[in-house]
Design an enzyme around this catalytic site. Structure first.
Site, PDB file in Angstrom:
ATOM      1  N   LYS A 185       0.718  -1.280  -0.163  1.00  0.00           N
ATOM      2  CA  LYS A 185      -0.008   0.022  -0.110  1.00  0.00           C
ATOM      3  C   LYS A 185       0.905   1.296  -0.155  1.00  0.00           C
ATOM      4  O   LYS A 185       0.528   2.178  -0.429  1.00  0.00           O
ATOM      5  CB  LYS A 185      -0.917   0.050   1.326  1.00  0.00           C
ATOM      6  CG  LYS A 185      -2.052  -0.926   1.098  1.00  0.00           C
ATOM      7  CD  LYS A 185      -3.005  -0.744   2.038  1.00  0.00           C
ATOM      8  CE  LYS A 185      -4.644  -1.356   2.042  1.00  0.00           C
ATOM      9  NZ  LYS A 185      -4.130  -3.124   2.015  1.00  0.00           N
ATOM     10  N   GLU A 225      -9.762   7.916   4.109  1.00  0.00           N
ATOM     11  CA  GLU A 225     -10.650   7.056   4.663  1.00  0.00           C
ATOM     12  C   GLU A 225     -10.069   5.716   4.684  1.00  0.00           C
ATOM     13  O   GLU A 225      -9.442   5.148   3.907  1.00  0.00           O
ATOM     14  CB  GLU A 225     -12.089   6.703   4.084  1.00  0.00           C
ATOM     15  CG  GLU A 225     -12.469   6.989   2.553  1.00  0.00           C
ATOM     16  CD  GLU A 225     -11.732   5.854   1.772  1.00  0.00           C
ATOM     17  OE1 GLU A 225     -11.614   4.975   2.275  1.00  0.00           O
ATOM     18  OE2 GLU A 225     -11.258   6.241   0.708  1.00  0.00           O
ATOM     19  N   SER A 277       1.894  -9.994  -0.867  1.00  0.00           N
ATOM     20  CA  SER A 277       1.430  -8.275  -0.826  1.00  0.00           C
ATOM     21  C   SER A 277       1.804  -7.931   0.676  1.00  0.00           C
ATOM     22  O   SER A 277       2.032  -6.639   0.616  1.00  0.00           O
ATOM     23  CB  SER A 277      -0.087  -8.279  -1.092  1.00  0.00           C
ATOM     24  OG  SER A 277      -0.705  -9.083  -0.475  1.00  0.00           O
TER      25      SER A 277
HETATM   26  C1  LIG Z   1      -4.919  -4.082   1.799  1.00  0.00           C
HETATM   27  C2  LIG Z   1      -4.201  -5.196   1.043  1.00  0.00           C
HETATM   28  C3  LIG Z   1      -4.721  -6.031   0.246  1.00  0.00           C
HETATM   29  C4  LIG Z   1      -5.790  -5.817  -0.635  1.00  0.00           C
HETATM   30  O1  LIG Z   1      -5.837  -4.670  -1.311  1.00  0.00           O
HETATM   31  P1  LIG Z   1      -5.703  -4.586  -2.803  1.00  0.00           P
HETATM   32  O2  LIG Z   1      -5.960  -3.391  -3.395  1.00  0.00           O
HETATM   33  O3  LIG Z   1      -6.666  -5.788  -3.442  1.00  0.00           O
HETATM   34  O4  LIG Z   1      -4.271  -4.955  -3.149  1.00  0.00           O
HETATM   35  C5  LIG Z   1      -3.763  -7.326   0.059  1.00  0.00           C
HETATM   36  N1  LIG Z   1      -2.800  -7.489   0.679  1.00  0.00           N
HETATM   37  C6  LIG Z   1      -2.471  -6.869   1.635  1.00  0.00           C
HETATM   38  C7  LIG Z   1      -1.389  -7.162   2.561  1.00  0.00           C
HETATM   39  C8  LIG Z   1      -3.100  -5.619   2.120  1.00  0.00           C
HETATM   40  O5  LIG Z   1      -2.536  -4.747   3.251  1.00  0.00           O
END
Ligand SMILES: *Cc1c(COP(=O)(O)O)cnc(C)c1O
Length: 392
Positions: free
Chosen positions: A89, A111, A378
Site C-alpha cells: 500500500k 478514509e 502483498s
Molecule cells: C490492503 C491489502 C490487500 C488488498 O488490497 P488490494 O488493493 O486488493 O491489493 C492485500 N494484501 C495486503 C497485505 C493488504 O494490506
C-alpha cells in the site's frame, strides 16, 4: 452525466465517473495534474528516490525452493511484505502524497476501514511533511484501536464518523464531503484501484512498479517470462500492479484470488467477481456484491484487506475479456497458506496473500512441473498472528 461521459474513463465497459456534479471539478483537476506530472522528470526522480531509499525497492523476487518442491513446480514470491510498513500500500500512498505536494496542496485526507490504508497514508504524510486527516467509522475506530494509535503516532488526526452504520461506507461519504468543500488545499488519497476515474488509473500506475520489477527480475533469473501470475484481490491494487505490465504478454496467464470467507454459498464472503453483478458503487461501474433488491450486501473475510463488496473496474474488464481468471479461497484455505508458508519458507504472510498461497497449494495438481509461477506476497503477517492464534 451522460453528456460528459468519456471513453477514456473506462476499461472496456467498466469504470467511469458515477459521482454528483459537484465532484467533477475535483476529479478534472486531479486528472489534469496527474497527466501533467506523471512523466515529469523532477516528479519521477523524487518518487524513485523515495521508493528506493525509504520504501526499500526494488523488493526481491524470491525463489521459494521449499514451497516449489512441495507443489511440484517453480514458485517465485514477489516480496512486497518487505516494503516499509510491511505491505504494497505504501507504493501508492507515497505516489499520491507526492503528487499532492507537486499540486501545491496543504492537506491530505483519506478514509480507512481496518486502518491499513490509513497507516500507509499517515506514513507518507509524515515523511513528506504534510498535514493528514483520516476518516474512520466509529465502529472501526473501536475495533482497530491499535491502528488508530499508529496513525496518531505518525502525526495524523483520526476523525471518527458516527453517522449511518459507523463503518467504511460512512467514512467514504464524509471524506467526499470534505473533499468537495476543501478542494483548493486538500487532496484525497484513495487506497486501491477503485473509485471514479482517474483514481483506478493513478493507483494502478503507482502499483505497476510491482510488475515492472518482476519482469526484469524473472528475465534475469529464468531468461523467460513466467507462465502464471497469481495475486489476491480485495480492491485489486496489488494484483493489477503485478498483472498490468504483462497485459500484452499473451502467454502469461493471470489468476486473481478473492476471499470466499465462510464459503461462496453463504452470505459471508467477499468473492465479488465470482458472485457479484455489474452495478455502480463508489463512483465506478464494476462488479458489486448485491442482494436481489440491488442493495450492497455485507461482506466477510478473515482478512480485513479483502473485505470489500466491489472490485477495481480494470479487473472487471480483465474478466470480461478473459485476460485473467478469478478464483476464490475461503478462510480455512487462507489459514492453510498462512501456516504452510511460515513453516516451509520462514515467511509469515499477511492473511490477504495467504488466500493466494492456500489456493495454489490446494490446486497444485492443475500445474505442470515445468511451470513458473510468480505470486504476489502483498504483505507480512505480523498483524494477523493474533487473529490466527485466536481462531486455532
Ligand atoms: C490492503 C491489502 C490487500 C488488498 O488490497 P488490494 O488493493 O486488493 O491489493 C492485500 N494484501 C495486503 C497485505 C493488504 O494490506
Amino acid at each position: 452525466m451522460k453528456s460528459k461521459d468519456q471513453k477514456k474513463w473506462y476499461f472496456g465497459e467498466f469504470g467511469g465517473r458515477f459521482v454528483p456534479e459537484t465532484l467533477y471539478s475535483c476529479l478534472d483537476e486531479l486528472e489534469k495534474n496527474y497527466f501533467r506530472y506523471y512523466k515529469n522528470e523532477k516528479f519521477l526522480k523524487l518518487l524513485n528516490s523515495f521508493l528506493t531509499s525509504y520504501v526499500g525497492r526494488p523488493t526481491p523476487l524470491y525463489f521459494a525452493k521449499e514451497l516449489s518442491s512441495y507443489c511440484g513446480f517453480k514458485i517465485y514470491l514477489k516480496r512486497e511484505d518487505l516494503c516499509h510498513t510491511g505491505a504494497h500500500k505504501i507504493n501508492n500512498a507515497i505516489g499520491q502524497v507526492l503528487l499532492a505536494k507537486f499540486m501545491g496542496k496543504k492537506r491530505i485526507i483519506a478514509e480507512t476501514g481496518a486502518g491499513q490504508h490509513g497507516v500507509a497514508t499517515a506514513t507518507a504524510c509524515a515523511v513528506l511533511g504534510i498535514k493528514c486527516e483520516i476518516y474512520m467509522g466509529e465502529e472501526d475506530v473501536k475495533r482497530q484501536a491499535l491502528n488508530v494509535y499508529r496513525m496518531n503516532l505518525l502525526g495524523a488526526n483520526v476523525l471518527s464518523v458516527s453517522s449511518g452504520s459507523k463503518t467504511l461506507k460512512d467514512a467514504i461519504n464524509e471524506c467526499l464531503r470534505d473533499w468537495v468543500s476543501n478542494v483548493k488545499d486538500t487532496f484525497y488519497v484513495i487506497g486501491s484501484v477503485v473509485g471514479p476515474f482517474p483514481y483506478p488509473l493513478i493507483v494502478r500506475n503507482f502499483q505497476s512498479v510491482i510488475g515492472e520489477e518482476t519482469k526484469r527480475q524473472i528475465l534475469k533469473y529464468e531468461k523467460r517470462l513466467p507462465d502464471y501470475l497469481i495475486a489476491c484481490v480485495g480492491g485489486g491494487s496489488n494484483a493489477i500492479g503485478l498483472f498490468h505490465p504483462f497485459f500484452y504478454n499473451k502467454n502469461v496467464k493471470m489468476i486473481g484470488v478473492e476471499a470466499a470467507g465462510k464459503g461462496i454459498n453463504t452470505n459471508m464472503h467477499a468473492a465479488t467477481l465470482a458472485k457479484g453483478k455489474v452495478g455502480i458503487l463508489h463512483g465506478m461501474k464494476t462488479y458489486v456484491l448485491t442482494d436481489d433488491n440491488g442493495q450492497v450486501t455485507p461482506t466477510h473475510s478473515i482478512s480485513a484487506g479483502l473485505d470489500y463488496p466491489a472490485v477495481g473496474p480494470e479487473h472487471s474488464y480483465y474478466k470480461s475479456i478473459n485476460r485473467a481468471e478469478y478464483v476464490f479461497a475461503d478462510d480455512e484455505t487462507a489459514i492453510l497458506g498462512f501456516e504452510l508458508l511460515s513453516k516451509l519458507e520462514g515467511i509469515i504472510p499477511a492473511l490477504e496473500p495467504a488466500h493466494a498461497i492456500g489456493w495454489l497449494i490446494k490446486n497444485k495438481k492443475k500445474f505442470h512441473p515445468k511451470d513458473i509461477v510468480v505470486l504476489s506476497l502483498s504483505g507480512r503477517g505480523d498483524k494477523d498472528v493474533e487473529i490466527v492464534k485466536n481462531i486455532l
